[in-house]
Design an enzyme around this catalytic site. Structure first.
Site, PDB file in Angstrom:
ATOM      1  CE  LYS A  72      -4.090   1.908   0.227  1.00 55.39           C
ATOM      2  NZ  LYS A  72      -5.073   1.814  -0.876  1.00 55.39           N
TER       3      LYS A  72
ATOM      4  CG  ASP B 295      -9.026 -16.400   5.308  1.00 53.99           C
ATOM      5  OD1 ASP B 295      -7.952 -17.010   5.495  1.00 53.99           O
ATOM      6  OD2 ASP B 295      -9.972 -16.406   6.124  1.00 53.99           O
TER       7      ASP B 295
HETATM    8 MN    MN Z   1      -5.835 -16.151   8.410  1.00 51.58          MN
END
Ligand code: MN
Ligand code: IPM
Length: 368
Positions: free
Chosen positions: A189, A249
């Protein structure tokens, strides 16, 4: 080969899937004439209950002396209101730090016949095969202790990295890209964070050392979007701790379920801790329905990275592939016309394949 493996089942489904890992490794040991010894220790909530701490000294000691560590999962609602130092997650962060496991490798590859189990369009996920190289022992997870100030109305978390911490994980990213398709995507970022600016500078400096790797920089918000709109554009993603946690995830949806993703957390010398990317899933714990595939594939990573047993690792991966190809799946995956099985059955199918596969190989080689 003789190896000492420490098992850290942890909490929830961690206990069930660790049993699967043990069964699979016992089959491998038997078929390939290895001797694996298993030593079980507590971590996370189970350790809090038994020893009053999420990471007992005896656990750290055992892991330090082991050839490799397998971990199930930590956490659960029982400990959710504990103070930070008594949360199960502290145990996991503590063991990563204690063993200096700075490089977390999370391969994400869709299984062909499960592509339709992803909520994303099949044509989008088809062919996706990427590796997230996540920094694991620095950043926000390990800043100067977080604190609440102003009567609990203000908070401070610090994100700090030293140059050498960034250099070593960026090197891992480049090396992984060299061994794969030669594309490194560094995610940061840098339009906002100083830590990301240094990260980007270091990636730029290192480029010259790896002329065979193409490099791109992508901001984390854009990377999150591209991961699900055009995942096949990625080969290796290297990123800091928290970004890697979130993106891995997210990337799991490419495979249809978080229950499919293994991970390796490595130190420079190859010592490693292997664990599924998923958590302890307290809602299904103890029911025998958890998907053991992520844990089983983590054992394959252990064989490959820590013990250099490539053939054995491949047999496990082939076994998983073949059982999934035959239509077997656990409840986390929605598979049309599939055959729904529980944790134990899924493990047994994989173990049986390992045994049959090796037997047929032996017969073939004896015969010819
Ligand atoms: Mn995790
Ligand atoms: C993971 C987990 C852990 C993390 C938690 C349980 C502390 O989410 O391994 O991805 O955030 O690293």
């Amino acid at each position: 080969m003789k190896k000492r493996i420490v098992l850290l089942p942890g909490d929830g489904i961690g206990k069930e899937v660790i049993d699967s890992a043990k069964d699979v490794l016992s089959a491998i040991a038997e078929e390939f004439n290895h001797s694996f010894s298993f030593d079980t220790h507590e971590i996370g909530g189970a350790a809090i209950d038994q020893y009053g701490t999420p990471l007992p000294e005896t656990t750290v000691e055992a892991c330090t002396q082991a050839d490799a560590v397998l971990l199930g999962a930590v956490g659960g609602p029982k400990w959710d209101n504990n103070p930070s130092h008594l949360r199960p997650e502290r145990g996991l962060l503590g063991i990563r730090k204690a063993l200096d496991l700075y490089a977390n490798l999370r391969p994400i590859k869709g299984f062909k016949n499960l592509l339709h189990a992803s909520p994303l369009k099949e044509e989008v996920v088809s062919g996706s095969d990427l590796l997230i190289v996540r920094e694991l022992t620095g950043g926000l997870y390990f800043g100067t202790p977080s604190e609440r100030r102003d009567n609990g109305n203000a908070v401070v978390d610090t994100l700090s990295y030293s140059r050498s911490e960034i250099e070593r994980i960026v090197d891992k990213g480049f090396q992984a890209a060299q061994q794969r398709r030669g594309l490194l995507t560094s995610v940061d970022k840098a339009n906002v964070l100083e830590s990301s600016k240094l990260w980007r500078e270091i990636v730029e400096e290192k480029k010259a050392q790896y002329p065979d790797v193409a490099v791109e920089h992508v901001l984390v918000d854009a990377a999150a979007m591209k991961l699900i709109t055009n995942p096949t554009q990625f080969d290796v993603i290297v990123t800091e701790n928290l970004f890697g946690d979130i993106l891995s995830d997210e990337a799991s949806v490419l495979t249809g379920s978080l229950g499919m993703l293994p991970s390796a957390s490595l130190r420079e010398d190859g010592v490693g801790l292997y664990e599924p990317v998923h958590g302890s899933a307290p809602d299904i714990a103890g029911k025998g329905v958890a998907n053991p595939v992520a844990m089983i594939l983590s054992t394959a990573l252990m064989l490959r990275y820590s013990f250099k047993l490539d053939d054995e690792a491949k047999v496990i991966e082939d076994a998983v592939q073949s059982v999934l190809d035959a239509g077997f799946h656990t409840a986390d995956l929605q598979v049309a016309d599939g055959r729904l099985v529980g944790t134990f059955e899924m493990t047994k199918l994989i173990v049986d394949y390992i045994k049959s596969q090796n037997a047929s190989k032996c017969i073939a080689s004896c015969y010819f």
